[in-house]
Design a protein around this motif. Structure first.
Motif, PDB file in Angstrom:
ATOM      1  N   LYS A 170       0.818  -1.216   0.000  1.00  0.00           N
ATOM      2  CA  LYS A 170       0.000   0.000   0.000  1.00  0.00           C
ATOM      3  C   LYS A 170       0.852   1.267   0.000  1.00  0.00           C
ATOM      4  CE  LYS A 170      -4.321  -1.638   2.005  1.00  0.00           C
ATOM      5  NZ  LYS A 170      -5.095  -1.774   3.250  1.00  0.00           N
ATOM      6  N   ARG A 171       1.945   1.216   0.709  1.00  0.00           N
ATOM      7  CA  ARG A 171       2.837   2.381   0.735  1.00  0.00           C
ATOM      8  C   ARG A 171       3.426   2.654  -0.639  1.00  0.00           C
ATOM      9  NH1 ARG A 171       5.369   4.202   5.678  1.00  0.00           N
ATOM     10  NH2 ARG A 171       4.303   3.342   7.498  1.00  0.00           N
ATOM     11  N   ILE A 172       3.789   1.592  -1.327  1.00  0.00           N
ATOM     12  CA  ILE A 172       4.343   1.775  -2.666  1.00  0.00           C
ATOM     13  C   ILE A 172       3.296   2.391  -3.587  1.00  0.00           C
ATOM     14  CG2 ILE A 172       5.289   0.591  -4.681  1.00  0.00           C
ATOM     15  CD1 ILE A 172       6.387  -1.528  -2.718  1.00  0.00           C
ATOM     16  N   GLN A 173       2.064   1.881  -3.493  1.00  0.00           N
ATOM     17  CA  GLN A 173       0.980   2.432  -4.304  1.00  0.00           C
ATOM     18  C   GLN A 173       0.797   3.917  -4.015  1.00  0.00           C
ATOM     19  OE1 GLN A 173      -0.486   0.492  -6.699  1.00  0.00           O
ATOM     20  NE2 GLN A 173       1.056  -0.945  -5.981  1.00  0.00           N
ATOM     21  N   ARG A 174       0.864   4.260  -2.745  1.00  0.00           N
ATOM     22  CA  ARG A 174       0.669   5.656  -2.355  1.00  0.00           C
ATOM     23  C   ARG A 174       1.792   6.535  -2.897  1.00  0.00           C
ATOM     24  NH1 ARG A 174       2.036   8.159   2.102  1.00  0.00           N
ATOM     25  NH2 ARG A 174       2.580   6.226   3.163  1.00  0.00           N
ATOM     26  N   LEU A 175       3.016   6.039  -2.786  1.00  0.00           N
ATOM     27  CA  LEU A 175       4.156   6.804  -3.293  1.00  0.00           C
ATOM     28  C   LEU A 175       4.053   7.010  -4.804  1.00  0.00           C
ATOM     29  CD1 LEU A 175       6.984   5.135  -1.166  1.00  0.00           C
ATOM     30  CD2 LEU A 175       6.273   7.524  -1.031  1.00  0.00           C
ATOM     31  N   GLU A 176       3.493   6.035  -5.494  1.00  0.00           N
ATOM     32  CA  GLU A 176       3.318   6.194  -6.938  1.00  0.00           C
ATOM     33  C   GLU A 176       2.174   7.158  -7.242  1.00  0.00           C
ATOM     34  OE1 GLU A 176       3.044   2.140  -8.270  1.00  0.00           O
ATOM     35  OE2 GLU A 176       5.191   2.033  -8.663  1.00  0.00           O
ATOM     36  N   ALA A 177       1.094   7.061  -6.478  1.00  0.00           N
ATOM     37  CA  ALA A 177      -0.051   7.951  -6.686  1.00  0.00           C
ATOM     38  C   ALA A 177       0.337   9.400  -6.408  1.00  0.00           C
ATOM     39  CB  ALA A 177      -1.207   7.527  -5.780  1.00  0.00           C
TER      40      ALA A 177
END
Lengths: 158, 158
Positions: free
Chosen positions: B36-43
């Motif tokens: 989820k953190r990776i997704q957030r960093l990409e978003a």
DNA sequence: CTTGAAAAGAGCGGCCA
DNA sequence: TGGCCGCTCTTTTCAAG
């Protein structure tokens, strides 16, 4: 390294999040031979690694500086130490030994002027240098990691 | 952007071939929140994209040149066209508008001197420039895409 | 945040042309 | 070489603590 390999590299230089299935389709191959080509390119060292590109502003790094260095006369051993010291500084993104009037060129990325001042002091205090010129960037117009591949239409990203 | 995000970015800036399972373990999290953190960093745009880094020598690109440009006096509209033209040249890896005596700095990568000569001619023929200085690299000592993250131990690659 | 698990999809390898 | 078809392993999503 034929035309298909160049297509693969062009796509992978732009995006590695893509699946092999889609990549294979785009270069006009089925998955297996496409996958084998990628393995070969990695084994040969043509593809060095896969990395995430981070937006420097988003992590508070807003200042890019180009630094030209002229060294005082020194032995090869001394220059070796200089190269190691500068390479180890994390603010240094690029570091080249040059031909001509300038001995070394750096591209340095830091948060702001205050951070650059600290970097600069560390640089000159540790090693005696004849001349250091700092040129500050106002605006990043273009920045890419994708090399111009022979005969490849540039940036077939879509 | 806490300390865990910084750890994630540090690892992903070095290598995206790693699996989430191993990444999660290294940052001391389980898979789900790590993902989820990776997704957030990409978003958020902190992670801009994932790319393959190619070895320039292996594809026949052996010459790096730093180019300093002083423009003649021109309107904003003209400079806009200049920026677009230079950005479109695939040999140009980096292109910054500068403060001070130099107006623009480029980092250009080409096969050899002959190729640079062609690039140079294209550059100056299309646009009238007051002064263009080319500095040639003899040796690439360091070249990285990984930014210095605050409080991150540099290069925990192993 | 954690664990656990399940569905969907991708990587990877064999085998045949 | 390239292509097809599996097996295996991740990624991704979902619950519940």
């Amino acid at each position: 390294m034929d035309a298909v390999d160049i297509k693969i590299l062009t796509i992978l230089q732009a995006d590695t999040a893509i699946s092999i299935a889609e990549l294979a389709q785009r270069v006009g191959l089925s998955q297996t031979p496409c996958w084998k080509r990628i393995q070969r390119l990695e084994a040969q060292g043509v593809i060095e690694k896969r990395v995430a590109l981070v937006n420097p502003e988003k992590i508070g790094l807003g200042l890019t500086v180009f630094v030209s260095i002229e060294t005082a006369d020194h032995s090869g051993h001394w220059l070796q130490r200089f190269a190691e010291f500068v390479s180890a500084m994390p603010e240094v993104m690029e570091f080249y030994r040059m031909a001509g009037d300038v001995d070394y060129m750096l591209r340095v990325v830091v948060a702001d002027m205050a951070a650059y001042d600290l970097f600069y002091k560390r640089l000159i205090e540790t090693i005696p240098l004849k001349n250091v010129t700092s040129r500050f960037a106002m605006q990043r117009v273009k920045s890419t990691t994708a090399y111009a591949l022979p005969g490849a239409a540039p940036a077939l990203t879509a």
